[in-house]
Motif scaffolding. Structure first.
Motif, PDB file in Angstrom:
ATOM      1  N   GLU A 308       0.855  -1.191   0.000  1.00 29.92           N
ATOM      2  CA  GLU A 308       0.000   0.000   0.000  1.00 29.92           C
ATOM      3  C   GLU A 308       0.893   1.244   0.000  1.00 29.92           C
ATOM      4  N   SER A 309       1.613   1.424  -1.120  1.00 30.75           N
ATOM      5  CA  SER A 309       2.642   2.463  -1.180  1.00 30.75           C
ATOM      6  C   SER A 309       2.075   3.874  -1.134  1.00 30.75           C
ATOM      7  N   GLU A 310       0.884   4.079  -1.691  1.00 32.43           N
ATOM      8  CA  GLU A 310       0.310   5.423  -1.690  1.00 32.43           C
ATOM      9  C   GLU A 310      -0.048   5.866  -0.276  1.00 32.43           C
ATOM     10  N   VAL A 311      -0.672   4.970   0.476  1.00 35.30           N
ATOM     11  CA  VAL A 311      -0.999   5.270   1.865  1.00 35.30           C
ATOM     12  C   VAL A 311       0.282   5.487   2.670  1.00 35.30           C
ATOM     13  N   ALA A 312       1.285   4.653   2.434  1.00 34.29           N
ATOM     14  CA  ALA A 312       2.559   4.798   3.133  1.00 34.29           C
ATOM     15  C   ALA A 312       3.169   6.174   2.875  1.00 34.29           C
ATOM     16  N   ARG A 313       3.138   6.619   1.610  1.00 34.23           N
ATOM     17  CA  ARG A 313       3.673   7.952   1.279  1.00 34.23           C
ATOM     18  C   ARG A 313       2.882   9.052   1.965  1.00 34.23           C
ATOM     19  N   ASP A 314       1.558   8.891   2.019  1.00 34.09           N
ATOM     20  CA  ASP A 314       0.728   9.917   2.647  1.00 34.09           C
ATOM     21  C   ASP A 314       1.057  10.068   4.133  1.00 34.09           C
ATOM     22  N   ILE A 315       1.267   8.949   4.805  1.00 36.35           N
ATOM     23  CA  ILE A 315       1.611   9.012   6.229  1.00 36.35           C
ATOM     24  C   ILE A 315       2.966   9.680   6.416  1.00 36.35           C
ATOM     25  N   TRP A 316       3.930   9.289   5.594  1.00 40.11           N
ATOM     26  CA  TRP A 316       5.274   9.880   5.697  1.00 40.11           C
ATOM     27  C   TRP A 316       5.202  11.387   5.437  1.00 40.11           C
ATOM     28  N   ARG A 317       4.436  11.782   4.433  1.00 39.86           N
ATOM     29  CA  ARG A 317       4.324  13.203   4.094  1.00 39.86           C
ATOM     30  C   ARG A 317       3.571  13.984   5.168  1.00 39.86           C
ATOM     31  N   ALA A 318       2.637  13.331   5.860  1.00 39.96           N
ATOM     32  CA  ALA A 318       1.947  13.996   6.960  1.00 39.96           C
ATOM     33  C   ALA A 318       2.929  14.327   8.079  1.00 39.96           C
ATOM     34  N   VAL A 319       3.863  13.416   8.338  1.00 48.51           N
ATOM     35  CA  VAL A 319       4.909  13.685   9.333  1.00 48.51           C
ATOM     36  C   VAL A 319       5.798  14.830   8.861  1.00 48.51           C
ATOM     37  N   GLU A 320       6.189  14.809   7.587  1.00 46.46           N
ATOM     38  CA  GLU A 320       6.999  15.903   7.053  1.00 46.46           C
ATOM     39  C   GLU A 320       6.284  17.240   7.202  1.00 46.46           C
ATOM     40  N   SER A 321       4.989  17.251   6.884  1.00 48.78           N
ATOM     41  CA  SER A 321       4.200  18.472   6.969  1.00 48.78           C
ATOM     42  C   SER A 321       4.133  18.985   8.400  1.00 48.78           C
ATOM     43  N   GLN A 322       3.902  18.082   9.329  1.00 49.33           N
ATOM     44  CA  GLN A 322       3.807  18.507  10.728  1.00 49.33           C
ATOM     45  C   GLN A 322       5.118  19.093  11.236  1.00 49.33           C
ATOM     46  N   LEU A 323       6.225  18.412  10.958  1.00 50.64           N
ATOM     47  CA  LEU A 323       7.510  18.869  11.470  1.00 50.64           C
ATOM     48  C   LEU A 323       7.942  20.186  10.836  1.00 50.64           C
ATOM     49  N   ALA A 324       7.517  20.448   9.609  1.00 51.98           N
ATOM     50  CA  ALA A 324       7.859  21.705   8.935  1.00 51.98           C
ATOM     51  C   ALA A 324       6.997  22.865   9.405  1.00 51.98           C
ATOM     52  N   ASP A 325       5.916  22.567  10.124  1.00 53.91           N
ATOM     53  CA  ASP A 325       4.972  23.575  10.607  1.00 53.91           C
ATOM     54  C   ASP A 325       5.376  24.019  12.010  1.00 53.91           C
ATOM     55  N   ALA A 326       5.848  25.243  12.127  1.00 54.55           N
ATOM     56  CA  ALA A 326       6.330  25.745  13.417  1.00 54.55           C
ATOM     57  C   ALA A 326       5.231  25.828  14.457  1.00 54.55           C
ATOM     58  N   ASP A 327       3.972  25.859  14.025  1.00 55.39           N
ATOM     59  CA  ASP A 327       2.859  25.961  14.975  1.00 55.39           C
ATOM     60  C   ASP A 327       2.271  24.600  15.349  1.00 55.39           C
TER      61      ASP A 327
END
Length: 351
Positions: A308-327
Motif C-alpha cells: 500500500e505504497s500510496e498510503v505509506a507515502r501519505d503518512i510519511w508526508r503527513a509527518v513531514e508536513s507537521q515537522l515543517a509547521d512551526a505551529d
C-alpha cells in the motif's frame, strides 16, 4: 483486500505510542480502500513479572498467521535487558527469519540536529542491519559459575546465506537511491567473520557496477556519522554494529523519538515486524509525552511493505508536513510541550 495485523504494545512508552497511534491505522485503511483486522496481545515485561515468561508457549504459532506485526517497545527497569530481549524480540525475529532490518535516518525540515550546520534534508541515509545472526547469535556458553575458572564464551555467527541476503538488500536500496553503499565491518581485528563479510560484499558488488562502494571500520564509521552524516546514502552492517550505528543516526537526525525500523522476511513466507527504535524509556513512561512519530513512521513502512505504497507515502508526508509547521504540536524531545495523543491527532488531520 483485508490485512491482518498483530499489535504488541510491549512495555513502557511502547504501550502509550501504540495506543495513541492505533486510530491512524484505521484512517489509513479508509483512505486506501482496504480493510484491517487487528489483534492486540499484551505480552511483555508485566507478563514476565507474573509468570516468568514474556510470551506464551504458542506465541510464534499465533503470530505466524498475520500479515505483519506492529511492536511498541520492550524493556523494564526491574528485568535485565538480556532477559526481555531474548524473551520477545529476538525469538520473533529469528522464528520468522526477519533477516533484513531497515532503519532510515532523516533530518526533517523543522527539526534541529545537535550537529551544527545541518538543515532539513541534509541528512538522509538508511542502514541495513543483519538481523538474525552475527553477534546476536545464541552461540556460546557460561561454565563454572562462581569458581575462579568461570568462563563465558560468546561466538558470532556469519552464514553465507544470511550475509548475502542483507548485502543484496543494501545494494538494491543503493541502486534505487543515490548509488552509494558504505560497508561497515571490523575486519582488521576480526579476521574470520568480518573478512568473510567483506569478501561477500566484494562478490556481490560485481552484480551492481552502478553502485559505488566505500569500506569503513566501525570505529571510523561511528566518527564519520557525526563528522559527515550528509555524505552517507546506504550503509550495511552486522547485527551489533548496525544496532549501534542506527542509534547514532537517530540522534544526529534530531531525536530517538523519530527513528522507525522494519524487520523484514524477504521471502514473504512469514510476517515482518515494524517497531520504533526508541525502546521502552521507563524514565518518561506514564507521563503521556513520548514522541509517537517513530511509531507513525514505522506504520508507514508497514503499509509500504504490504504494497500500500500510496498510503505509506501519505503518512510519511503527513509527518513531514507537521515537522515543517512551526505551529504544530511537538513533544518535549523536540522542544515542545505537547502530549503523545495531541501529536497523533494533528497527524490524522494532515492525512
Amino acid at each position: 483486500m483485508t490485512y491482518s495485523i498483530s499489535i504488541l504494545p510491549g512495555d513502557g512508552i511502547g504501550v502509550e505510542v501504540i495506543d495513541a497511534t492505533r486510530p491512524l491505522l484505521d484512517d489509513a485503511a479508509h483512505a486506501g480502500g482496504f480493510e484491517l483486522e487487528t489483534t492486540r496481545y499484551d505480552w511483555g515485561s508485566e507478563r514476565y513479572l507474573e509468570s516468568e515468561s514474556m510470551m506464551p508457549d504458542d506465541a510464534i504459532e499465533t503470530l505466524e498467521t498475520y500479515d505483519a506485526i506492529l511492536l511498541g517497545a520492550v524493556g523494564h527497569p526491574d528485568i535485565p535487558d538480556h532477559v526481555t530481549l531474548r524473551g520477545m524480540m529476538l525469538p520473533i525475529r529469528k522464528a520468522f527469519d526477519q533477516q533484513v532490518c531497515k532503519r532510515p535516518s532523516v533530518l526533517f525540515d523543522g527539526v534541529e540536529s545537535p550537529l551544527r550546520g545541518y538543515d532539513g534534508g541534509d541528512i538522509d541515509f538508511v542502514l541495513y542491519r543483519e538481523n538474525t545472526e552475527g553477534e546476536y547469535a545464541d552461540a556460546g556458553g557460561h561454565e563454572h559459575r562462581g569458581y575462579p575458572h568461570e568462563v563465558a564464551v560468546q561466538t558470532a555467527v556469519y552464514t553465507r546465506q544470511g550475509t548475502e541476503t542483507i548485502v543484496r538488500a543494501a545494494f538494491e536500496a543503493a541502486r534505487s537511491r543515490e548509488g552509494r553503499l558504505t560497508n561497515v565491518t571490523k575486519s582488521n581485528a576480526q579476521a574470520h567473520g568480518m573478512v568473510f563479510w567483506d569478501e561477500i560484499v566484494e562478490e556481490v558488488s560485481s552484480d551492481y557496477p552502478d553502485v559505488t562502494v566505500e569500506r569503513l571500520l566501525v570505529d571510523a564509521a561511528s566518527m564519520d556519522l557525526v563528522r559527515r552524516p550528509d555524505e552517507f546514502d546506504v550503509l550495511v552492517a552486522s547485527n551489533l554494529f548496525g544496532d549501534i550505528l542506527t542509534d547514532i543516526g537517530a540522534i544526529v537526525s534530531g531525536s530517538m523519538g523519530m527513528a522507525p525500523s522494519a524487520n523484514i522476511n524477504v521471502e514473504g513466507h512469514s510476517p515482518s515486524m515494524f517497531e520504533p527504535v526508541h525502546g521502552s524509556a521507563p524514565d518518561i513512561a506514564g507521563r503521556g509525552i513520548a514522541n509517537p512519530l517513530a511509531t507513525v513512521l514505522s506504520v508507514s513502512m508497514l503499509f509500504d511493505h504490504l504494497g500500500e505504497s500510496e498510503v505509506a507515502r501519505d503518512i510519511w508526508r503527513a509527518v513531514e508536513s507537521q515537522l515543517a509547521d512551526a505551529d504544530a504540536p511537538r513533544t518535549p524531545d523536540l522542544g515542545g510541550s505537547a502530549t503523545t495523543e495531541a501529536v497523533v491527532e494533528d497527524i490524522r488531520t494532515r492525512l
